[in-house]
Design a protein around this motif. Structure first.
Motif, PDB file in Angstrom:
ATOM      1  N   ILE A 115       0.826  -1.201   0.000  1.00 32.44           N
ATOM      2  CA  ILE A 115       0.000   0.000   0.000  1.00 32.44           C
ATOM      3  C   ILE A 115       0.865   1.257   0.000  1.00 32.44           C
ATOM      4  O   ILE A 115       0.569   2.231  -0.702  1.00 32.44           O
ATOM      5  CB  ILE A 115      -0.973   0.004   1.200  1.00 32.44           C
ATOM      6  CG1 ILE A 115      -1.998  -1.122   1.030  1.00 32.44           C
ATOM      7  CG2 ILE A 115      -1.695   1.350   1.318  1.00 32.44           C
ATOM      8  CD1 ILE A 115      -2.948  -1.285   2.186  1.00 32.44           C
ATOM      9  N   ARG A 116       1.950   1.241   0.752  1.00 37.42           N
ATOM     10  CA  ARG A 116       2.841   2.409   0.771  1.00 37.42           C
ATOM     11  C   ARG A 116       3.429   2.680  -0.616  1.00 37.42           C
ATOM     12  O   ARG A 116       3.591   3.828  -1.027  1.00 37.42           O
ATOM     13  CB  ARG A 116       3.957   2.209   1.806  1.00 37.42           C
ATOM     14  CG  ARG A 116       3.486   2.476   3.230  1.00 37.42           C
ATOM     15  CD  ARG A 116       4.613   2.475   4.251  1.00 37.42           C
ATOM     16  NE  ARG A 116       4.991   1.129   4.645  1.00 37.42           N
ATOM     17  CZ  ARG A 116       6.144   0.537   4.328  1.00 37.42           C
ATOM     18  NH1 ARG A 116       7.039   1.189   3.596  1.00 37.42           N
ATOM     19  NH2 ARG A 116       6.408  -0.679   4.743  1.00 37.42           N
TER      20      ARG A 116
ATOM     21  N   SER B 145      -5.226   8.804  -1.651  1.00 32.10           N
ATOM     22  CA  SER B 145      -4.047   7.971  -1.393  1.00 32.10           C
ATOM     23  C   SER B 145      -3.421   8.304  -0.033  1.00 32.10           C
ATOM     24  O   SER B 145      -3.577   7.547   0.934  1.00 32.10           O
ATOM     25  CB  SER B 145      -3.020   8.144  -2.523  1.00 32.10           C
ATOM     26  OG  SER B 145      -2.751   9.518  -2.772  1.00 32.10           O
ATOM     27  N   THR B 146      -2.793   9.451   0.071  1.00 25.59           N
ATOM     28  CA  THR B 146      -2.087   9.808   1.304  1.00 25.59           C
ATOM     29  C   THR B 146      -3.019   9.952   2.494  1.00 25.59           C
ATOM     30  O   THR B 146      -2.784   9.360   3.560  1.00 25.59           O
ATOM     31  CB  THR B 146      -1.295  11.115   1.098  1.00 25.59           C
ATOM     32  OG1 THR B 146      -0.438  10.958  -0.034  1.00 25.59           O
ATOM     33  CG2 THR B 146      -0.466  11.438   2.328  1.00 25.59           C
ATOM     34  N   GLU B 147      -4.078  10.762   2.347  1.00 29.72           N
ATOM     35  CA  GLU B 147      -5.017  10.955   3.452  1.00 29.72           C
ATOM     36  C   GLU B 147      -5.721   9.644   3.799  1.00 29.72           C
ATOM     37  O   GLU B 147      -5.918   9.312   4.968  1.00 29.72           O
ATOM     38  CB  GLU B 147      -6.053  12.020   3.081  1.00 29.72           C
ATOM     39  CG  GLU B 147      -5.502  13.421   2.928  1.00 29.72           C
ATOM     40  CD  GLU B 147      -5.066  14.027   4.247  1.00 29.72           C
ATOM     41  OE1 GLU B 147      -5.659  13.682   5.285  1.00 29.72           O
ATOM     42  OE2 GLU B 147      -4.124  14.837   4.237  1.00 29.72           O
TER      43      GLU B 147
ATOM     44  N   ILE C 276      -7.942   5.018  -7.641  1.00 32.61           N
ATOM     45  CA  ILE C 276      -6.873   4.942  -6.630  1.00 32.61           C
ATOM     46  C   ILE C 276      -7.440   4.482  -5.292  1.00 32.61           C
ATOM     47  O   ILE C 276      -6.912   3.565  -4.643  1.00 32.61           O
ATOM     48  CB  ILE C 276      -6.178   6.312  -6.487  1.00 32.61           C
ATOM     49  CG1 ILE C 276      -5.396   6.652  -7.753  1.00 32.61           C
ATOM     50  CG2 ILE C 276      -5.259   6.339  -5.270  1.00 32.61           C
ATOM     51  CD1 ILE C 276      -4.942   8.100  -7.828  1.00 32.61           C
ATOM     52  N   TYR C 277      -8.511   5.134  -4.888  1.00 35.90           N
ATOM     53  CA  TYR C 277      -9.162   4.818  -3.610  1.00 35.90           C
ATOM     54  C   TYR C 277      -9.642   3.366  -3.556  1.00 35.90           C
ATOM     55  O   TYR C 277      -9.376   2.629  -2.595  1.00 35.90           O
ATOM     56  CB  TYR C 277     -10.301   5.811  -3.407  1.00 35.90           C
ATOM     57  CG  TYR C 277     -11.490   5.342  -2.613  1.00 35.90           C
ATOM     58  CD1 TYR C 277     -11.440   5.239  -1.224  1.00 35.90           C
ATOM     59  CD2 TYR C 277     -12.680   5.016  -3.262  1.00 35.90           C
ATOM     60  CE1 TYR C 277     -12.552   4.814  -0.504  1.00 35.90           C
ATOM     61  CE2 TYR C 277     -13.794   4.606  -2.554  1.00 35.90           C
ATOM     62  CZ  TYR C 277     -13.720   4.499  -1.181  1.00 35.90           C
ATOM     63  OH  TYR C 277     -14.813   4.089  -0.475  1.00 35.90           O
ATOM     64  N   ASN C 278     -10.330   2.916  -4.610  1.00 31.49           N
ATOM     65  CA  ASN C 278     -10.828   1.542  -4.637  1.00 31.49           C
ATOM     66  C   ASN C 278      -9.684   0.531  -4.615  1.00 31.49           C
ATOM     67  O   ASN C 278      -9.769  -0.513  -3.960  1.00 31.49           O
ATOM     68  CB  ASN C 278     -11.683   1.308  -5.882  1.00 31.49           C
ATOM     69  CG  ASN C 278     -13.104   1.808  -5.722  1.00 31.49           C
ATOM     70  OD1 ASN C 278     -13.512   2.214  -4.639  1.00 31.49           O
ATOM     71  ND2 ASN C 278     -13.864   1.787  -6.795  1.00 31.49           N
ATOM     72  N   ALA C 279      -8.619   0.824  -5.358  1.00 33.87           N
ATOM     73  CA  ALA C 279      -7.484  -0.099  -5.404  1.00 33.87           C
ATOM     74  C   ALA C 279      -6.836  -0.243  -4.028  1.00 33.87           C
ATOM     75  O   ALA C 279      -6.511  -1.355  -3.596  1.00 33.87           O
ATOM     76  CB  ALA C 279      -6.464   0.395  -6.423  1.00 33.87           C
ATOM     77  N   ILE C 280      -6.668   0.870  -3.339  1.00 37.37           N
ATOM     78  CA  ILE C 280      -5.996   0.825  -2.032  1.00 37.37           C
ATOM     79  C   ILE C 280      -6.845   0.106  -0.988  1.00 37.37           C
ATOM     80  O   ILE C 280      -6.328  -0.733  -0.226  1.00 37.37           O
ATOM     81  CB  ILE C 280      -5.633   2.259  -1.572  1.00 37.37           C
ATOM     82  CG1 ILE C 280      -4.487   2.792  -2.447  1.00 37.37           C
ATOM     83  CG2 ILE C 280      -5.228   2.284  -0.098  1.00 37.37           C
ATOM     84  CD1 ILE C 280      -4.122   4.244  -2.186  1.00 37.37           C
TER      85      ILE C 280
ATOM     86  N   LYS D 144      -5.785  -3.390   0.937  1.00 34.63           N
ATOM     87  CA  LYS D 144      -5.752  -3.388   2.404  1.00 34.63           C
ATOM     88  C   LYS D 144      -6.508  -4.579   2.971  1.00 34.63           C
ATOM     89  O   LYS D 144      -6.126  -5.149   4.000  1.00 34.63           O
ATOM     90  CB  LYS D 144      -6.350  -2.070   2.924  1.00 34.63           C
ATOM     91  CG  LYS D 144      -6.514  -1.987   4.440  1.00 34.63           C
ATOM     92  CD  LYS D 144      -5.192  -1.910   5.169  1.00 34.63           C
ATOM     93  CE  LYS D 144      -5.407  -1.703   6.670  1.00 34.63           C
ATOM     94  NZ  LYS D 144      -4.137  -1.663   7.429  1.00 34.63           N
ATOM     95  N   SER D 145      -7.564  -4.987   2.295  1.00 37.01           N
ATOM     96  CA  SER D 145      -8.358  -6.127   2.770  1.00 37.01           C
ATOM     97  C   SER D 145      -8.025  -7.418   2.010  1.00 37.01           C
ATOM     98  O   SER D 145      -8.778  -8.382   2.054  1.00 37.01           O
ATOM     99  CB  SER D 145      -9.851  -5.799   2.676  1.00 37.01           C
ATOM    100  OG  SER D 145     -10.168  -5.160   1.462  1.00 37.01           O
TER     101      SER D 145
END
Length: 494
Positions: free
Chosen positions: A40-41, A78-80, A126-130, A134-135
């Motif tokens: 994720i990073r 991404s960052t937030e 981006i949001y959906n991918a991260i 994560k899960s």
């Protein structure tokens, strides 16, 4: 290439992407917390480094919004987002109740399908991918055809960054030949375990009818009520900040402003001072004709456009520096076009007598295409905010820009670009979607009560008891009868 060949290739590509993602996800499901965090990073770093280029590509391809705001959204996604989800427990034992001896263990859902809107094509990807990684899920994106290049680029960047940090190849995929047949194929293919649908109501309904678990987002038609005790200058500033952010492309943005008669003049003057232009009835009609097609469907050419662009296309003249266009409306629904959702820099404007009339109007507006989503209120009276908490929405945003508040930028809500509308809006969740919505939870439960000695009497035991209680001799019966007769005689003597 004719349409038939294109459709065949599109569907075949979709099947291949789903199979590849499933193979990759099977491997990713075995990763530990440290491995996932490293991946994720790497994705966050790639999103940061490419935030501007992705934003530029999105604006160039779709014509929607602003590069600087789309850049901000890419960083927010991404960052937030990473800072918020970093401490979330999504792997292994996530909870243990030592008193009741129940242990909860997180398991991935599997392969996700992400339906990406043209209004937020890179930030949503981006949001959906991260949150998928994560899960420990794989994900395949179905991009909007008008935002294909930028969504495809965002997906490739996320996949490459994930793989570079140790993720299996093809863990994040994206259809490069979009078509309705391909989207339907992806919705229904066996490899896909869950659908995340961010887009128009028709697409969300299709996702829910696919026979799979789905997290969908309905439209927003957010009313913004400025109550008489509000800080008027701050309220108007918040609304303009929100409505001009990426030119109103986020579904949590305000759609109507509602003010009380006693503060109307002050509100109008403040809007004018900060760049609001109040259209005449004729100008309002001209703009409405440009905004909508096929009834109340938003004209794609007007989505996410500046006030000047809309005014020029509608043939009206506005002052230089105008940020938002406001049109007064006297009702909701047919005949009042600005009472519908407008993902651009146009607001409906309503005047009411008091908070009770504002309350009724908010409900009508929400049922006109935004039930379950969000409501904005500006007030210095906490009790008034609580009165409006009874409205049919799941986000009541107080004294904040609605766009920023709804996605969790200016509020304590979870950072998200998929905002559930609950059952009222036809959604499976009322939350801002996070990785916790993308896991299965298994439970290990130890016995804590002994049931072997405390069982309900069996049917045969009941029968035996009944049989025993009915075996009374004739002498016993006569004795009872004689006692009753004797008792009655004594009462008679008295």
């Amino acid at each position: 290439m004719d349409n038939f060949d294109y459709d065949l290739q599109s569907v075949q590509e979709t099947r291949n992407l789903a199979r590849q993602a499933k193979l990759a996800q099977t491997q990713l499901g075995k990763f530990n917390c440290e491995q996932i965090d490293k991946i994720i990073r790497s994705m966050v770093k790639a999103a940061e480094e490419n935030a501007v280029s992705l934003a530029s590509l999105a604006v160039e391809e779709t014509g929607f919004g602003k590069i600087e705001d789309k850049t901000f959204k890419n960083r927010f996604a991404s960052t937030e987002l990473y800072e918020f989800i970093k401490p979330m427990q999504t792997i292994g034992v996530i909870k243990e109740d030592k008193v009741n001896k129940v242990m909860e263990i997180a398991e991935p859902v599997g392969v996700l399908m992400g339906i990406i809107p043209s209004t937020n094509p890179t930030s949503t990807a981006i949001y959906n991918a991260i949150i998928a990684i994560k899960s420990r899920n794989g994900i395949v994106f179905s991009p909007h055809p008008s935002a294909l290049k930028c969504t495809l680029q965002a997906a490739r960047l996320m996949n490459d960054a994930a793989v570079a940090a140790g993720a299996p190849a093809n863990i994040i995929g994206c259809i490069s030949k979009p078509s309705m047949n391909a989207t339907n194929e992806l919705m229904k293919c066996d490899e896909v375990a869950m659908i995340i649908a961010t887009g128009g109501s028709a697409m969300v309904k299709a996702a829910y009818s696919a026979g799979k678990p789905a997290l969908g987002v309905g439209p927003g038609n957010v009313p913004a009520y400025i109550e008489r005790t509000a800080n008027i200058s701050q309220a108007v500033k918040n609304i303009i900040t929100s409505k001009t952010f990426d030119n109103g492309t986020i579904c949590a943005s305000e759609q109507s402003v509602i003010v009380e008669e006693c503060i109307r003049d002050q509100v109008v003057e403040e809007f004018k001072r900060l760049g609001g232009y109040f259209m005449t009835p004729a100008e309002t009609s001209q703009v409405a004709q440009k905004l909508f097609v096929r009834g109340h469907a938003m004209n794609a050419k007007m989505v996410g456009r500046s006030a000047k662009f809309i005014a020029d296309n509608a043939g009206i003249t506005i002052p230089a520096g105008t940020k938002v266009l406001l049109g007064e409306q006297q009702g909701v629904g047919e005949g009042y076009p600005l009472s519908y959702e407008k993902l651009t820099t146009v607001l409906a404007f309503y005047t009411v007598k008091d908070w009770e009339e504002a309350c009724d109007l908010c409900i009508k507006l929400l049922h006109n295409g935004g039930v379950g989503h969000s409501l904005s209120i500006h007030t210095e009276t906490p009790a008034m905010a609580m009165k409006f908490s009874e409205k049919p929405v799941f986000r009541i945003l107080v004294n904040t820009p609605s766009t920023h508040g709804g996605v969790g930028l200016s509020t304590g809500l979870a950072p998200a670009f998929t905002l559930g509308c609950g059952t009222w809006g036809g959604s499976a969740t009322s939350d801002n979607v996070t990785p916790l919505h993308l896991i299965n939870i298994k439970r290990v439960a130890y016995g804590i009560k002994d049931c072997t000695e405390n069982t309900t009497p069996s049917h045969s035991a009941c029968e035996a008891q009944s049989s025993s209680s009915s075996s009374i001799s004739e002498d016993q019966i006569m004795n009872v009868v004689n006692e009753v007769i004797s008792l009655l005689k004594k009462r008679g003597d008295k």
